[in-house]
Structures are given as C-alpha cells and as structure tokens.
Motif scaffolding. Structure first.
Motif, mmCIF file in Angstrom:
data_model
loop_
_atom_site.group_PDB
_atom_site.id
_atom_site.type_symbol
_atom_site.label_atom_id
_atom_site.label_comp_id
_atom_site.label_asym_id
_atom_site.label_seq_id
_atom_site.Cartn_x
_atom_site.Cartn_y
_atom_site.Cartn_z
ATOM 1 N N ARG A 36 -0.133 11.925 12.593
ATOM 2 C CA ARG A 36 -1.443 12.357 11.732
ATOM 3 C C ARG A 36 -2.549 12.259 12.180
ATOM 4 O O ARG A 36 -2.705 11.092 13.132
ATOM 5 C CB ARG A 36 -0.928 12.111 10.371
ATOM 6 N N ARG B 31 17.607 0.882 4.892
ATOM 7 C CA ARG B 31 17.145 1.673 3.619
ATOM 8 C C ARG B 31 18.477 2.311 2.894
ATOM 9 O O ARG B 31 18.559 2.684 1.724
ATOM 10 C CB ARG B 31 16.512 3.135 4.232
ATOM 11 N N SER C 221 4.688 11.595 2.977
ATOM 12 C CA SER C 221 3.855 11.693 4.215
ATOM 13 C C SER C 221 2.898 12.986 4.357
ATOM 14 O O SER C 221 1.790 12.610 4.712
ATOM 15 C CB SER C 221 4.757 11.984 5.534
ATOM 16 N N ASP D 28 4.206 10.162 10.353
ATOM 17 C CA ASP D 28 2.958 9.000 9.934
ATOM 18 C C ASP D 28 2.282 8.616 11.323
ATOM 19 O O ASP D 28 1.254 8.368 11.206
ATOM 20 C CB ASP D 28 3.892 7.836 9.216
ATOM 21 N N ALA E 146 3.293 1.633 -1.797
ATOM 22 C CA ALA E 146 3.617 2.062 -3.091
ATOM 23 C C ALA E 146 2.414 2.822 -3.769
ATOM 24 O O ALA E 146 2.722 3.735 -4.600
ATOM 25 C CB ALA E 146 3.722 0.863 -3.933
ATOM 26 N N ARG F 21 0.739 1.008 6.964
ATOM 27 C CA ARG F 21 0.733 1.725 8.149
ATOM 28 C C ARG F 21 -0.634 1.392 9.070
ATOM 29 O O ARG F 21 -0.676 1.399 10.209
ATOM 30 C CB ARG F 21 0.884 3.047 8.217
ATOM 31 N N ASP F 22 -1.852 1.408 8.243
ATOM 32 C CA ASP F 22 -3.061 1.458 9.025
ATOM 33 C C ASP F 22 -3.654 0.123 8.580
ATOM 34 O O ASP F 22 -5.029 0.047 8.551
ATOM 35 C CB ASP F 22 -3.880 2.704 8.841
ATOM 36 N N THR G 122 0.784 -1.213 -0.097
ATOM 37 C CA THR G 122 0.125 -0.096 -0.079
ATOM 38 C C THR G 122 0.825 1.179 -0.075
ATOM 39 O O THR G 122 0.464 2.195 -0.622
ATOM 40 C CB THR G 122 -0.909 0.071 1.125
HETATM 41 O O1 DC Z 1 6.038 1.841 3.184
HETATM 42 P P1 DC Z 1 6.399 2.898 2.329
HETATM 43 O O2 DC Z 1 7.857 3.797 3.003
HETATM 44 O O3 DC Z 1 6.696 2.923 0.958
HETATM 45 O O4 DC Z 1 5.263 4.143 2.611
HETATM 46 C C1 DC Z 1 5.229 5.422 1.886
HETATM 47 C C2 DC Z 1 4.581 6.305 2.908
HETATM 48 O O5 DC Z 1 3.105 6.135 2.563
HETATM 49 C C3 DC Z 1 4.504 6.280 4.397
HETATM 50 O O6 DC Z 1 5.656 7.552 4.738
HETATM 51 C C4 DC Z 1 3.352 6.430 5.069
HETATM 52 C C5 DC Z 1 2.410 6.286 3.847
HETATM 53 N N1 DC Z 1 1.585 5.057 4.205
HETATM 54 C C6 DC Z 1 0.344 5.477 4.806
HETATM 55 O O7 DC Z 1 0.253 6.310 5.198
HETATM 56 N N2 DC Z 1 -0.659 4.389 4.965
HETATM 57 C C7 DC Z 1 -0.163 2.940 4.398
HETATM 58 N N3 DC Z 1 -1.100 1.941 4.472
HETATM 59 C C8 DC Z 1 1.131 2.834 3.669
HETATM 60 C C9 DC Z 1 1.861 3.836 3.472
#
Ligand code: DC
Length: 218
Positions: free
Chosen positions: A185, A155, A98, A182, A36, A128-129, A34
């Motif tokens: 928020r 990373r 973000s 993140d 991506a 994240r969620d 997600t």
């Molecule tokens: O996992 P990543 O680093 O590729 O995620 C990129 C950004 O997307 C991360 O800073 C927070 C956001 N994100 C989010 O808010 N909710 C998600 N389900 C996945 C990513």
C-alpha cells in the motif's frame, strides 16, 4: 531501567500480540495493539450492512470513537462505548481490514491516537508501521516474523480453538494476500525499519521469543 518505548512490527500471524503482551507484563508496561484499532474500524464498517466501499469506510471513521484499554494484562477495544473485543478477530473483519487500513483518513486518526497513548513511555506497541512511522524515535525496534507456513498454522490453531472451521490452505492464502496488501500500500506500508532488529521466530517457542525481546529491552 528507563521507561522505554518499544516498537514491534511484522506480518500477520507472526505472534506479535502474544509475545508483546507477555513482554509488557514482564516489564510492567502498557501494551498497545494497533491492529485492534484498525479492526475496530473494520468492525463498525461491517455493522452498516452496506457494500464495503472506500466512501463508506471514510464515513464510518469520521465520527467513530475507538477506545483501547490495557488493564490487568488484558486489552479491551470499544467502539462508541460498546466493548467489541470478542468480535474483531473474525474472518469477516480480517477480510476487509487491509482495505480499511490503507486509507489516509483512517490512518491519520488512528496514528494520532497511537502517538498520544505512547506519550508517557513504558509502552510496547505492535503493528505494521510503528518503528517506521508512528514512533520513529522508539528506544527498541523489533521486526518480528516467521515463515508463512508457520504463521498460517498459528492463526489456524487460534481460530480452531475459537470454534471456526477454515482450511489451512485457504487461511495461508488469505494471510499471504493480506501481507501483500499491507506491504504494497502507498501510505505507511509494512516494512522493516532500517534500525529495527530482525527476529525470525520460526521454530522458536513463545517463551524464547519473549526472552529475546526482554533481553533487547534490558
Ligand atoms: O495485527 P492485525 O492482524 O490485528 O492487524 C490487522 C490489520 O491492520 C492488518 O492487516 C494491517 C493493519 N495494520 C496496519 O495497517 N497498521 C498497523 N499499525 C497495525 C495493523
């Protein structure tokens, strides 16, 4: 084994996509990255070559077509029909993602797509969620993390291999800033869901983490 819905959340650089992809392959499941999708919106925002404001992001997301495909063990992301898989993990996209991901119109559109993709089960979704908001009824919920030092190092190695030069200290500060944004928020912040299992991968090998995930699924 029943077709499970597996949710994996955690901060940046915890190794979610690496291990989730391997676990999905072992289970013959679809992997849904997600992050991506939010990166795709951030990428298109940068393509406008305008100052990045909330108004611009909302305008971009209004008619964006994000398509995420998982075939042959690989994720492909496209925006409005163009494959941008190789362009979404740049420091420029990471720098604004973000800001993009905290906006309600962006989250509504992406979450809607994510839920549709998980409808048939046999999916492993990371973000994240996911456990707390997108798929609260997921069968397996995992919160994957590692120390900030280890996440930054992972990373950093990844970016160096792609030919980027960036200082480790700067990258660690960027990751810490993104974690803070993140987690703090208003809408669907990064949290460990109450019923998620904590998996701290500091000092663990990729294979050890994958095995731990597979054990939870079995
Ligand atoms: O996992 P990543 O680093 O590729 O995620 C990129 C950004 O997307 C991360 O800073 C927070 C956001 N994100 C989010 O808010 N909710 C998600 N389900 C996945 C990513």
């Amino acid at each position: 084994m029943k077709n499970l819905v597996v949710a994996i959340d955690g901060p940046a650089g915890a190794g979610k996509s690496t291990v989730a992809q391997l676990a999905a392959r072992a289970l013959n499941y679809t992997y849904i990255d997600t992050g991506a999708m939010y990166r795709a919106v951030a990428w298109k925002t940068l393509q406008q070559h305008e100052p990045v404001t909330d108004e611009l992001i909302v305008r971009v997301v209004r008619d964006i077509l994000v398509d995420l495909r998982y075939t042959g063990g690989k994720t492909t992301v496209s925006v409005d029909g163009r494959d941008i898989t190789g362009e979404i993990r740049t420091p420029e996209v990471s720098g604004i993602v973000s800001q993009v991901a905290r906006l309600a119109p962006v989250r509504e559109k992406m979450v809607d797509l994510q839920r549709k993709m998980a409808e048939r089960g046999a999916v492993l979704m990371d973000g994240r969620d996911i456990a707390s908001n997108v798929l609260p009824d997921a069968d397996v919920k995992i919160y994957l993390t590692a120390s900030i030092e280890e996440r930054a190092k992972r990373r950093w190695k990844e970016l160096c291999e792609k030919g980027y030069t960036i200082e480790l200290e700067k990258l660690q500060a960027d990751i810490a800033a993104r974690d803070k944004a993140d987690s703090e928020r208003e809408i669907s912040p990064l949290v460990q869901a109450e019923d998620a299992v904590l998996l701290d991968t500091t000092g663990m090998s990729i294979d050890e983490v994958v095995q731990a995930i597979l054990k939870m699924c079995r």
